[in-house]
Design a protein around this motif. Structure first.
Motif, PDB file in Angstrom:
ATOM      1  N   PHE A   1       2.256   1.681  -3.511  1.00  0.00           N
ATOM      2  CA  PHE A   1       0.979   2.204  -4.412  1.00  0.00           C
ATOM      3  C   PHE A   1       0.913   3.709  -4.120  1.00  0.00           C
ATOM      4  N   PHE A   2       1.145   4.066  -2.905  1.00  0.00           N
ATOM      5  CA  PHE A   2       0.865   5.539  -2.454  1.00  0.00           C
ATOM      6  C   PHE A   2       1.928   6.485  -3.213  1.00  0.00           C
TER       7      PHE A   2
ATOM      8  N   ALA B   1       0.742  -1.058   0.005  1.00  0.00           N
ATOM      9  CA  ALA B   1       0.034  -0.127   0.078  1.00  0.00           C
ATOM     10  C   ALA B   1       0.810   1.119  -0.078  1.00  0.00           C
ATOM     11  N   ASP B   2       1.883   1.222   0.706  1.00  0.00           N
ATOM     12  CA  ASP B   2       2.818   2.358   0.990  1.00  0.00           C
ATOM     13  C   ASP B   2       3.268   2.611  -0.630  1.00  0.00           C
TER      14      ASP B   2
ATOM     15  N   ASN C   1      -4.209   4.065  -9.989  1.00  0.00           N
ATOM     16  CA  ASN C   1      -3.234   3.589  -8.811  1.00  0.00           C
ATOM     17  C   ASN C   1      -3.984   3.553  -7.315  1.00  0.00           C
TER      18      ASN C   1
ATOM     19  N   ARG D   1      -4.709   0.144  -5.031  1.00  0.00           N
ATOM     20  CA  ARG D   1      -4.228   0.356  -3.252  1.00  0.00           C
ATOM     21  C   ARG D   1      -5.417  -0.141  -2.687  1.00  0.00           C
ATOM     22  N   GLN D   2      -6.870   0.351  -2.933  1.00  0.00           N
ATOM     23  CA  GLN D   2      -7.667   0.356  -2.111  1.00  0.00           C
ATOM     24  C   GLN D   2      -8.250  -1.380  -2.218  1.00  0.00           C
TER      25      GLN D   2
ATOM     26  N   SER E   1       1.301   6.785  -6.687  1.00  0.00           N
ATOM     27  CA  SER E   1       0.054   7.798  -7.008  1.00  0.00           C
ATOM     28  C   SER E   1       0.473   9.277  -7.011  1.00  0.00           C
TER      29      SER E   1
END
Length: 460
Positions: free
Chosen positions: A76-77, A73-74, A399, A403-404, A80
Motif C-alpha cells: 500500500f505504501f 502495508a509495504d 491509499n 493502509r492504516q 501511495s
C-alpha cells in the motif's frame, strides 16, 4: 479567416498555429473543429499511456508474492508514493504546455515514460530491496502529470460550449489507461507470464505515442503562462472549493484504482488471478462514463449533477461498509464497481464546473463577448492544474487510509466509514456554495452582484 494549413507556421520546435479563435462559430465550423479533434485524439492516446504507467504498480504488486518479502502495508505504501508523485508533478506539467507548446510537451512527456518503465523492467524480481521498488514506483508518478498538461492543452482548443464534452472525453480516454494496464496484467498472469512481459509490452507503445504526437499535433502560439492569472486563481476561493470536490471524485477514482486489487487480496484472500479478473471492471466503467458526466453537466448544469452524484457515492459506500462487515464478497465487489462508475461520472461533471464558474464570475463583473470568454479561459486554465493536483492527492489519502485501516483493524471497513463522511461533506459544500439560492431582496449593489453570481453558479 485563414485555413489551419496556412495559419500553421514552421518554427524551431515544431508546428505552431498562429491564429486560434474557437469562440468564433464561423472559424470553428470551417477550420477549428477538425484541428481541435485531431489534437484531441492524439492527446488522449498519450495521456492514456501516461495513466497506464502511473497506475502500473497497482498491477505489479499483484505479481509480488511471499518471495518478495513485502507485507500488505509495504505494498500500500509503494502505490501511495506513485500516487503522491503523480499528484505533485501535475502543477509543473500544467505550465509546461505554454512554455514548450502543447505538441512539443506531449512528445517530451511521452518520452519520459520510458524512464520508470525501463527501470521497473530492470529491478522487477525477488531480492530487490523495498527502497528500490519504492523509487521505481515514484518514478512512475510522472505518468500522472500527463493528465494536467493534456487537459490544459485541450482546454485551449475548444470553445466553452464544447468544453464539457471535450474535457470529459479527453480525461475519460486517459483514465481508460488504468483498466487497460490491468487487463493486460490479467492476460499476462493468466498466461503464467512474469511482470517483465507486461513492462515489455508498454515500452514500444510509449515510443509510438511520442512519434504520433510529433507527426500530428500542434502548438498554439497564443497560449501563454499567465503568472497574474495563476496568482489570481490561487487566491480565488473557488479554486480550493473545486479542489475539495475533485478530491471526492477523481481522488476516489485514482485511489480506488490503485487499491482495489490489493483490498481484494488482503481482505478477502483472493489470488492475483482472481483479483485481476475483477480489478479492471470498475476503472473501465468509471473511465467510459466520464464523458457522459461532462455531457450531462453541459445539459443540466455541473453543480446539479455533482450534487446528486455525491448522494449516489455515499449510498454505494454505505453498502460497501455493510458488505465489508458481513464479509460478502459479491455485494462488496458489486457496490465497489458502482462506486467507481459514480466517481467517473462525477469527474466529468466537476471538471465542467471549472470554466463555468469563472465564466459566471466574468458575467458578474459586467464582462461580455470575447472579454468574458478571455477572462474565463485565463482563470479556468490557471486553476485546472492546481485542482487536478489536489484532486490526485485525494488518491494518496485513500491509499494511506486503507493502509492504516488494515494495520489497525485488519480490514478496510474503517477507511470506508471515513470516505462516507467525506462524501457527505462534499454534498454539503456543493449545495451550500453552488446551488443554495441567496436572499431574494439584496439591499446593496455589492449584494446584488453577489446574488447574480450565485444564481449563475447554479447553471455551471
Amino acid at each position: 479567416m485563414t485555413a489551419p494549413s496556412s495559419s500553421i507556421a514552421t518554427r524551431k520546435g515544431g508546428r505552431w498555429i498562429e491564429q486560434w479563435d474557437p469562440e468564433d462559430e464561423t472559424f470553428w465550423k470551417e477550420t477549428g473543429e477538425k484541428v481541435a479533434h485531431r489534437n484531441l485524439f492524439f492527446s488522449v492516446l498519450s495521456e492514456h499511456i501516461g495513466f497506464s504507467i502511473w497506475t502500473l504498480w497497482s498491477v505489479l504488486v499483484l505479481f509480488m508474492g511471499p518471495e518478495y518479502g513485502l507485507t500488505p502495508a509495504d505494498k500500500f505504501f509503494i502505490i501511495s508514493m506513485a500516487t503522491l508523485v503523480g499528484a505533485i508533478v501535475r502543477v509543473p506539467y500544467t505550465f509546461a504546455v505554454a512554455r514548450f507548446g502543447g505538441r512539443n510537451w506531449t512528445i517530451i512527456a511521452a518520452t519520459m515514460l520510458l524512464v520508470p518503465t525501463i527501470a521497473a523492467f530492470v529491478v522487477m524480481e525477488p531480492g530487490t530491496s523495498f527502497g528500490t521498488f519504492l523509487v521505481c514506483a515514484m518514478l512512475a508518478g510522472v505518468g500522472g502529470g500527463n493528465f494536467a498538461s493534456s487537459m490544459t492543452n485541450i482546454n485551449s482548443f475548444f470553445p466553452l460550449r464544447k468544453k464539457g464534452w471535450a474535457l470529459g472525453l479527453n480525461a475519460g480516454g486517459g483514465n481508460i489507461g488504468v483498466p487497460v494496464v490491468q487487463l493486460i496484467g490479467l492476460a499476462v498472469i493468466g498466461a503464467n507470464g512474469g511482470p517483465r512481459l507486461l513492462l515489455g509490452i508498454y515500452i514500444p507503445l510509449i515510443v509510438v505515442a511520442a512519434v504520433l504526437g510529433a507527426l500530428y499535433m500542434d502548438n498554439i502560439t497564443s497560449v501563454k503562462n499567465d503568472t497574474g492569472a495563476a496568482r489570481e486563481a490561487v487566491k480565488d476561493p473557488h479554486t480550493w472549493i473545486m479542489s475539495f470536490l475533485y478530491i471526492g471524485t477523481f481522488g476516489s477514482f485514482i485511489g480506488y484504482s490503485f487499491a482495489f486489487g490489493l483490498v481484494l487480496q488482503t481482505q478477502f484472500g483472493r489470488t492475483p488471478l482472481e483479483s485481476a479478473y475483477v480489478t479492471f471492471i470498475g476503472p473501465l466503467l468509471g473511465s467510459l462514463i466520464r464523458p457522459v458526466g461532462g455531457w450531462l453537466a453541459d445539459k443540466y448544469g455541473g453543480a446539479r449533477i455533482t450534487l446528486w452524484n455525491f448522494v449516489g457515492m455515499g449510498a454505494a459506500t454505505a453498502v460497501i461498509v455493510v458488505a465489508s462487515m458481513e464479509k460478502s464478497l459479491a455485494l462488496f465487489t458489486t457496490a465497489f464497481i458502482v462506486l467507481f462508475v459514480l466517481s467517473g461520472l462525477g469527474n466529468g461533471s466537476t471538471y465542467k464546473m471549472i470554466p463555468g464558474i469563472f465564466q459566471a464570475k466574468a458575467a458578474a463583473k459586467g464582462l461580455t463577448g470575447e472579454d468574458a470568454a478571455s477572462y474565463g479561459r485565463r482563470l479556468s486554465g490557471a486553476s485546472m492544474g492546481l485542482i487536478g493536483a489536489v484532486g490526485a492527492v485525494g488518491g494518496l489519502g485513500i491509499n494511506l487510509a486503507f493502509r492504516q485501516s488494515f494495520l489497525s483493524v485488519g480490514s478496510g471497513t474503517g477507511a470506508f466509514v471515513a470516505f462516507l463522511a467525506f462524501y457527505g461533506a462534499c454534498f454539503a459544500v456543493t449545495w451550500a456554495v453552488y446551488l443554495r439560492r441567496p436572499a431574494a431582496s439584496p439591499s446593496t449593489a455589492t449584494t446584488a452582484a453577489e446574488t447574480k453570481t450565485q444564481l449563475s453558479y447554479a447553471e455551471v
